[in-house]
Motif scaffolding. Structure first.
Motif, short mmCIF file in Angstrom:
data_model
loop_
_atom_site.label_atom_id
_atom_site.label_comp_id
_atom_site.label_asym_id
_atom_site.label_seq_id
_atom_site.Cartn_x
_atom_site.Cartn_y
_atom_site.Cartn_z
N VAL A 1 0.86 -1.18 0.00
CA VAL A 1 0.00 0.00 0.00
C VAL A 1 0.89 1.23 0.00
CG1 VAL A 1 -1.76 1.28 1.25
CG2 VAL A 1 -1.82 -1.23 1.22
N VAL A 2 0.56 2.18 -0.81
CA VAL A 2 1.31 3.43 -0.89
C VAL A 2 0.33 4.58 -0.60
CG1 VAL A 2 2.68 4.99 -2.33
CG2 VAL A 2 2.92 2.50 -2.57
N ALA A 3 0.77 5.53 0.24
CA ALA A 3 -0.06 6.70 0.55
C ALA A 3 0.78 7.94 0.49
CB ALA A 3 -0.69 6.55 1.94
N CYS A 4 0.18 9.06 0.13
CA CYS A 4 0.90 10.32 0.12
C CYS A 4 -0.02 11.43 0.61
CB CYS A 4 1.42 10.64 -1.27
SG CYS A 4 0.11 10.83 -2.51
N GLY A 5 0.56 12.53 1.03
CA GLY A 5 -0.22 13.65 1.54
C GLY A 5 0.19 13.97 2.97
N LYS A 6 -0.69 14.63 3.71
CA LYS A 6 -0.39 14.95 5.10
C LYS A 6 -0.19 13.68 5.92
CE LYS A 6 -2.74 19.42 5.52
NZ LYS A 6 -3.78 20.17 6.26
N ASN A 7 0.73 13.79 6.89
CA ASN A 7 0.98 12.61 7.72
C ASN A 7 1.02 12.99 9.19
OD1 ASN A 7 1.43 9.80 7.90
ND2 ASN A 7 3.65 10.10 8.11
N ASP A 8 0.29 14.09 9.55
CA ASP A 8 0.36 14.56 10.92
C ASP A 8 -0.27 13.58 11.90
OD1 ASP A 8 -1.95 15.35 9.46
OD2 ASP A 8 -2.60 16.58 11.16
N GLY A 10 -0.20 10.25 11.10
CA GLY A 10 0.35 8.95 10.72
C GLY A 10 -0.45 8.26 9.66
N GLN A 11 -1.31 9.02 8.98
CA GLN A 11 -2.20 8.39 8.01
C GLN A 11 -1.48 7.87 6.76
OE1 GLN A 11 -2.17 11.53 9.15
NE2 GLN A 11 -3.38 12.95 7.86
N CYS A 12 -0.21 8.25 6.59
CA CYS A 12 0.55 7.76 5.42
C CYS A 12 1.54 6.63 5.78
CB CYS A 12 1.33 8.91 4.78
SG CYS A 12 0.22 10.10 3.97
N HIS A 29 -7.08 9.73 8.53
CA HIS A 29 -6.89 8.30 8.77
C HIS A 29 -6.79 7.52 7.46
CE1 HIS A 29 -11.21 8.53 7.97
NE2 HIS A 29 -11.10 7.25 7.59
N THR A 30 -6.22 6.33 7.60
CA THR A 30 -6.21 5.37 6.50
C THR A 30 -6.49 4.01 7.10
OG1 THR A 30 -4.50 6.67 5.39
CG2 THR A 30 -4.88 4.43 4.57
N LYS A 43 -3.51 -2.32 10.77
CA LYS A 43 -4.03 -1.90 9.47
C LYS A 43 -4.87 -0.62 9.57
CE LYS A 43 -2.00 -5.26 7.47
NZ LYS A 43 -1.18 -5.56 8.64
N THR A 44 -4.67 0.20 10.62
CA THR A 44 -5.32 1.51 10.74
C THR A 44 -4.27 2.54 11.10
OG1 THR A 44 -5.78 1.26 13.12
CG2 THR A 44 -7.46 0.46 11.59
N GLN A 45 -4.37 3.69 10.49
CA GLN A 45 -3.46 4.78 10.80
C GLN A 45 -4.27 6.06 11.05
OE1 GLN A 45 -0.28 4.53 11.35
NE2 GLN A 45 -0.21 2.35 10.79
N GLY A 46 -3.94 6.78 12.12
CA GLY A 46 -4.62 8.03 12.44
C GLY A 46 -5.83 7.84 13.32
N ILE A 47 -6.20 6.58 13.66
CA ILE A 47 -7.34 6.32 14.52
C ILE A 47 -7.11 5.00 15.24
CG2 ILE A 47 -8.62 5.17 12.66
CD1 ILE A 47 -11.18 6.33 13.91
N SER A 48 -7.37 4.97 16.54
CA SER A 48 -7.07 3.78 17.34
C SER A 48 -8.20 2.78 17.25
CB SER A 48 -6.84 4.17 18.80
OG SER A 48 -8.06 4.59 19.39
#
Length: 300
Positions: A1-8, A10-12, A29-30, A43-48
């Motif tokens: 999986v590849v993500a780009c953009g803001k990562n404040d 950890g969503q990337c 989130h992602t 498998k979650t980023q930006g949300i617990s």
């Protein structure tokens, strides 16, 4: 999986994700869905995971926001009902003032009609007094079956008399016979009893008897009674007019109060509606933001 953009948030941070069959992403989130249909913490980023289970974004749950909405709705209801009490009270006072003004206006009309009737009665009393004067003068000037008609005319000068009486006087002046004297005497008596007394007969506050109609002293007393009643009516009318003015001021004051309270009520409704709408919008945004994590299995 590849993500780009803001990562404040950890969503990337998804470079090491594997076995992912679907991805849901938002501003903060992602979320990745594994091929076995599950979503785990890795498998979650930006949300617990705890946030996912409680449907939370940040530190406020949708349940908490809904509780706030319900509380504001209750506050709105209670506040509007309290303001409505003042609006209803103002309207009640307006209605009472309007009713009282109507009653006072009707009273004034009745008093004015009463005074008009009294004035007419005074006029009729004067007519009766004139008729009595004609009769008194006739008796005083008569000697047997004869009458000094010139002296009689002088004694009743200025007194309105009937055409029949004037004709009888003219006939007697032209021919001073006994028959003309009798006709003149009858005309005088008829004049005395034919004067209209409709107002005096029907007027109840100041009464006059049939016999008193031929007594000038009683008629003078009667006229004084009419004047007294007219004076009392005039005072009552002035009092009623002041009452109308007072009630009019009350009406205007309460009308302004009603207008002010209605404005406050409308502003209050608008205030609460804006808050409630904003909170409902927040829930909608939270549901949309967490849809991928909360309902990801159903979504995929």
């Amino acid at each position: 999986v590849v993500a780009c953009g803001k990562n404040d948030k950890g969503q990337c941070n998804v470079n090491n994700w594997r076995d992912i069959v679907a991805v849901a992403a938002g501003d903060f989130h992602t979320v990745g869905l594994k091929k076995d249909g599950t979503v785990d913490k890795e498998k979650t980023q930006g949300i617990s995971q705890d946030q996912i289970q409680s449907k939370k974004i940040g530190s406020v749950s949708t349940a908490d926001v809904q509780a706030d909405i319900d509380a504001y709705k209750n506050q709105k209801k209670d506040t509007v009902e309290e303001i409505q009490v003042y609006i209803d009270d103002a309207q009640k006072k307006m209605n009472n003032a309007e009713t009282e003004m109507g009653r006072l206006a009707e009273d004034i009309i009745a008093l004015e009609a009463d005074s008009t009737k009294l004035g007419d009665a005074k006029t009729e009393a004067n007519n009766l007094m004139n008729a009595n004067t004609v009769g008194i003068n006739f008796l005083e000037k008569s000697t047997g079956k004869s009458l000094d008609v010139e002296a009689f005319e002088n004694s009743i000068r200025g007194i309105p008399i009937s055409s029949d009486l004037q004709k009888a006087i003219n006939n007697y002046k032209a021919d001073k016979t006994e028959s003309n004297y009798d006709a003149l005497s009858a005309a005088v008596k008829t004049f005395r009893v034919s004067v209209k007394t409709e107002n005096m007969d029907s007027f109840t506050k100041v009464k006059i008897s049939e016999d008193d109609r031929f007594d000038n002293a009683k008629l003078v007393e009667y006229k004084s009674g009419c004047d007294r009643e007219i004076g009392l009516n005039a005072k009552a009318i002035e009092t009623d007019k002041k009452g109308i003015e007072t009630q009019s001021n009350i009406y205007d004051t309460e009308s302004k109060n009603k207008e002010d309270y209605t404005t406050i009520k409308n502003d209050t409704i608008k205030f609460y509606d804006e808050i409630i709408a904003e909170l409902e919008k927040r829930i909608t945004n939270q549901v949309q933001a967490t849809a991928a994590t909360v309902d990801v299995n159903q979504a995929f």
